[in-house]
Design a protein around this motif. Structure first.
Motif, PDB file in Angstrom:
ATOM      1  N   ASP A 416      24.557   8.139  29.551  1.00  0.00           N
ATOM      2  CA  ASP A 416      23.487   7.543  28.737  1.00  0.00           C
ATOM      3  C   ASP A 416      23.859   7.861  27.292  1.00  0.00           C
ATOM      4  OD1 ASP A 416      21.213   7.121  27.205  1.00  0.00           O
ATOM      5  OD2 ASP A 416      19.836   8.098  28.597  1.00  0.00           O
ATOM      6  N   THR A 421      23.828   1.384  15.090  1.00  0.00           N
ATOM      7  CA  THR A 421      24.725   0.577  14.259  1.00  0.00           C
ATOM      8  C   THR A 421      25.330   1.478  13.166  1.00  0.00           C
ATOM      9  OG1 THR A 421      23.257  -1.293  14.626  1.00  0.00           O
ATOM     10  CG2 THR A 421      24.809  -1.500  12.803  1.00  0.00           C
ATOM     11  N   ARG A 531      17.358  -4.543  18.164  1.00  0.00           N
ATOM     12  CA  ARG A 531      16.581  -3.899  17.124  1.00  0.00           C
ATOM     13  C   ARG A 531      15.989  -4.953  16.207  1.00  0.00           C
ATOM     14  NH1 ARG A 531      19.805   0.681  13.813  1.00  0.00           N
ATOM     15  NH2 ARG A 531      18.507   0.656  11.954  1.00  0.00           N
TER      16      ARG A 531
HETATM   17  O1  PRX Z   1      16.144   4.113  18.831  1.00  0.00           O
HETATM   18  C1  PRX Z   1      17.489   4.293  19.185  1.00  0.00           C
HETATM   19  C2  PRX Z   1      17.883   3.268  20.224  1.00  0.00           C
HETATM   20  O2  PRX Z   1      18.461   2.192  19.513  1.00  0.00           O
HETATM   21  C3  PRX Z   1      18.491   2.475  18.100  1.00  0.00           C
HETATM   22  C4  PRX Z   1      19.731   1.930  17.474  1.00  0.00           C
HETATM   23  O3  PRX Z   1      19.743   0.539  17.588  1.00  0.00           O
HETATM   24  P1  PRX Z   1      21.038  -0.277  17.166  1.00  0.00           P
HETATM   25  O4  PRX Z   1      21.463   0.134  15.815  1.00  0.00           O
HETATM   26  O5  PRX Z   1      20.734  -1.701  17.391  1.00  0.00           O
HETATM   27  O6  PRX Z   1      22.150   0.201  18.172  1.00  0.00           O
HETATM   28  C5  PRX Z   1      21.977   0.032  19.541  1.00  0.00           C
HETATM   29  C6  PRX Z   1      23.263   0.292  20.264  1.00  0.00           C
HETATM   30  C7  PRX Z   1      23.972   1.525  19.894  1.00  0.00           C
HETATM   31  C8  PRX Z   1      18.408   3.984  18.039  1.00  0.00           C
HETATM   32  O7  PRX Z   1      17.934   4.422  16.789  1.00  0.00           O
HETATM   33  N1  PRX Z   1      18.867   3.803  21.177  1.00  0.00           N
HETATM   34  C9  PRX Z   1      20.180   3.524  21.237  1.00  0.00           C
HETATM   35  N2  PRX Z   1      20.753   4.143  22.293  1.00  0.00           N
HETATM   36  C10 PRX Z   1      19.772   4.842  22.917  1.00  0.00           C
HETATM   37  C11 PRX Z   1      18.579   4.634  22.200  1.00  0.00           C
HETATM   38  N3  PRX Z   1      17.430   5.230  22.561  1.00  0.00           N
HETATM   39  C12 PRX Z   1      17.451   6.042  23.631  1.00  0.00           C
HETATM   40  N4  PRX Z   1      18.556   6.288  24.373  1.00  0.00           N
HETATM   41  C13 PRX Z   1      19.736   5.710  24.061  1.00  0.00           C
HETATM   42  N5  PRX Z   1      20.806   5.941  24.812  1.00  0.00           N
END
Ligand code: PRX
Length: 651
Positions: A416, A421, A531
């Motif tokens: 997990d 980004t 997001r």
């Molecule tokens: O809130 C966290 C969640 O996704 C956010 C980042 O989104 P983005 O920049 O679009 O990147 C997504 C892909 C890496 C984070 O701040 N998030 C991402 N991975 C997890 C997560 N929340 C919980 N568990 C995770 N493994």
């Protein structure tokens, strides 16, 4: 053919699972003792740690220093000259992997292509020559708006090869969204397709680009890959077919060495304002970060068949489709279409057909598969899988357990991976050969990642107490800027606690140090792992002629994680109607993209505001979640609004 799943002990959400002896024996990191030793070195002697990792890669000139850090500005591998594309492609041909499949691609209609590393080198070289012939130079920004075809990856790699800065826009975004990103990045070229496949229908990509380009002054060239063969308008002098610009180009291209901090790409992501932020990543640090995380977290080995189901339009597709796996020289699967086309077993069919060994997907997809029913999985032999991963949002225990048992046959560790980004690469994740795993926790920090959970005063929170997730030290793949806005970069990420990076997530640590992500602390929604900013959706709503005001909040959703709920106050002369709700949903879809279409819209005579006029989204959030608002509402300008809204959401 169906094969029996490996028997696994009865587990529940509190069970802590250790990797099997056999997995650990063959893994890159085999024991917690090894993890702890390597982690300690990575924190106490980062230069030694990262220099050793970086040596696996090809440097046209070696670095003078591993890290120069003056918060919030980092320079990694200063003085080095390198070419990221050369590391992803040429290096593998030189090392004897020329005839190895780099990309096994399956189109949504079922068409197939296998591209070896040697072919990839030829294709990327031709396209790099074509970009140069079109007058595109190092540091120029190039917008890529493509479906999941190998050409999307080839275009990204070719940009990297000539030092142009790619800015990939997810194919599900609208013309308006492309326009905003074109304007901000001042792109000189766009690379797109005639159209893309989605669930049997076509997405008019070129037409969206044409609409986005109305009034644009910076774009001189549009290169169009023919994917569907539908008729598209081609503007003379500006628009060219991919096949035409590449056909006379040499299949060789000398990769120039660029400076370590040469910009590699911009990727726009949502924040707390109406306009997405252009996150800037640079070359050497990002390369080393994605290489190293892929190697250790996905435990990538020479004979693995790796599949990440993300789209190249998101950071996961950048780091764990285009860069990380190719830097590791593995064979990867790339799939163009929807997970449920033509049926809900498409993914399992692909895993069986190509013998996928490492599979990386999103919790939202897992929940959708659970809903679709086990019969789709049971038809397929998934015994080639040895490792599973998730990303994008917290995974709920029920989904985790199903993934572990049903897809992983009870034998595959699940990584997990928490990251963003902005972080460029995975930051908190189990290492599959050693870390005990448990549903719902991304477990422990990766090498070099110094994580803390802090309270408002900057003190470390006690175990099991939530606080703000921060990173105390720079890491190689960290963002370097919000494109063109150093002040916003500093204010957004580096000003809560001096010298520390604030992730925007709430988290807690259990007594063993396992980190649980609680969710975003800012006004960012996570819809199906995507997001989206509440402010972005609100500003698209108020741009509609009927809307006076809007407030957007998230409501928990069984499959998507979060659903978008909008409270809209109409202008005085406008009559609310179901047709207007549909119109507003489509309007948001048109302005941002289909992924941002609200799940529900409530017409509200007024919104809950403080006396100073601030909309209290916190109350709306509670209201949509529980149907009620507890606590003190006397600070509201008009406390009666809450009663009105309670009735409205019941309708
Ligand atoms: O809130 C966290 C969640 O996704 C956010 C980042 O989104 P983005 O920049 O679009 O990147 C997504 C892909 C890496 C984070 O701040 N998030 C991402 N991975 C997890 C997560 N929340 C919980 N568990 C995770 N493994």
């Amino acid at each position: 053919m169906k094969k029996k799943a490996t028997k696994s002990p009865k587990i529940n959400e509190n069970t802590e699972l250790k990797p099997s002896k056999e997995f650990s024996k063959n893994a890159r990191v085999k024991s917690m003792a090894q993890y702890k030793r390597m982690y300690k070195e990575s924190i106490e002697k980062p230069n030694t740690f990262w220099a050793r990792e970086a040596k696996d890669l090809k440097w046209q000139k070696k670095w003078d220093s591993v890290l120069q850090w003056k918060a919030p500005n980092a320079k990694w591998f200063s003085g080095a000259k390198l070419n990221v594309c050369e590391n992803c492609v040429d290096r593998h041909v030189e090392e004897g992997r020329g005839n190895k499949a780099a990309i096994i691609w399956e189109g949504e209609p079922g068409d197939k292509r296998v591209i070896t590393y040697r072919q990839l080198l030829r294709d990327v070289s031709r396209f790099a020559n074509a970009l140069t012939a079109q007058g595109i130079k190092a540091k120029d920004s190039v917008l890529i708006y493509m479906p999941m075809t190998p050409e999307a990856t080839i275009a990204m790699l070719a940009c990297a090869r000539i030092g142009a800065v790619h800015s990939v826009v997810f194919g599900g975004f609208s013309a308006e969204s492309i326009k905003d990103r074109l304007d901000d990045s001042k792109a000189v070229a766009v690379i797109t397709c005639d159209a893309g496949w989605r669930r049997g229908s076509t997405v008019p990509l070129k037409e969206n680009v044409d609409n986005a380009l109305k009034g644009n002054k910076t774009v001189k060239t549009v290169i169009v890959q023919k994917r569907i063969g539908n008729e598209v308008k081609m503007k003379r002098g500006r628009d060219k077919w991919w096949d035409d610009v590449t056909k006379d180009m040499p299949a060789t291209h000398k990769p120039k060495g660029f400076n370590a901090e040469h910009p590699l790409f911009i990727l726009y992501t949502s924040g707390s304002t109406g306009k997405p932020k252009g996150i800037l990543h640079t070359s050497a640090g990002y390369m080393v970060g994605t290489y190293t995380t892929s190697k250790y977290i996905f435990d990538m080995k020479e004979d693995d068949v790796y599949w990440c189901t993300a789209d190249v339009g998101w950071i996961t597709g950048h780091s764990y489709i285009t860069y990380g796996p190719l830097l590791n020289g593995v064979t990867q699967i790339m799939y163009e279409g929807a997970p449920n086309y033509p049926d809900w077993d498409r993914f399992w069919n692909i895993i069986e057909e190509y013998g996928v060994s490492i599979f990386y997907t999103a919790p939202t997809a897992i929940r959708a598969f659970i809903k679709a029913g086990d019969q789709h999985v049971d038809k397929h032999d998934l015994s080639s899988l040895r490792l599973l991963g998730t990303v994008g949002e917290p995974i709920n225990p029920a989904a985790w357990l199903w993934y572990h048992e049903k897809i992983g046959g009870g034998r595959c560790p699940i990584v997990d991976t928490w990251w963003q980004t902005e972080t460029g690469a995975a930051m908190i994740s189990p290492l599959p050969g050693c870390t005990p795993i448990k549903p719902g926790t991304a477990t422990l920090p990766f090498f070099g990642v110094d994580v803390a959970i802090l309270d408002e005063n900057g003190n470390e929170c006690k175990p099991n107490t939530p606080g703000k997730l921060v990173i105390k030290k720079p890491w190689p793949s960290m963002l370097r800027n919000i494109y063109g806005d150093k002040k916003r970069y500093k204010d957004t990420y580096w000003s809560d606690y001096k010298g520390y990076y604030t992730a925007g997530d709430g988290a807690l640590k259990d007594k063993k140090g396992n980190i649980y992500i609680v969710g975003r602390l800012d006004d960012v929604l996570n819809v199906s792992g995507h997001r989206l900013g509440t402010a972005e959706i609100e500003s698209s709503l108020v741009a509609h002629k009927s809307v006076a005001e809007a407030a957007v909040v998230a409501k928990p959703h069984e499959v998507k994680g979060e659903a978008i709920v909008c409270f809209v106050t109409l202008k005085t002369n406008i009559t609310p109607s179901p047709a207007l709700k549909t119109e507003l949903r489509n309007h948001v879809g048109k302005i941002i993209g289909a992924i941002a279409k609200p799940d529900s819209i409530h017409f509200a005579p007024a919104l809950p505001k403080t006396r100073s006029g601030k909309i209290m989204r916190r109350l709306l959030k509670e209201l949509v979640k529980t149907g009620n608002v507890t606590g003190n509402i006397t600070t509201l300008e008009d406390p009666n609004v809450i009663e009105q809204l309670k009735n409205i959401i019941k309708e």
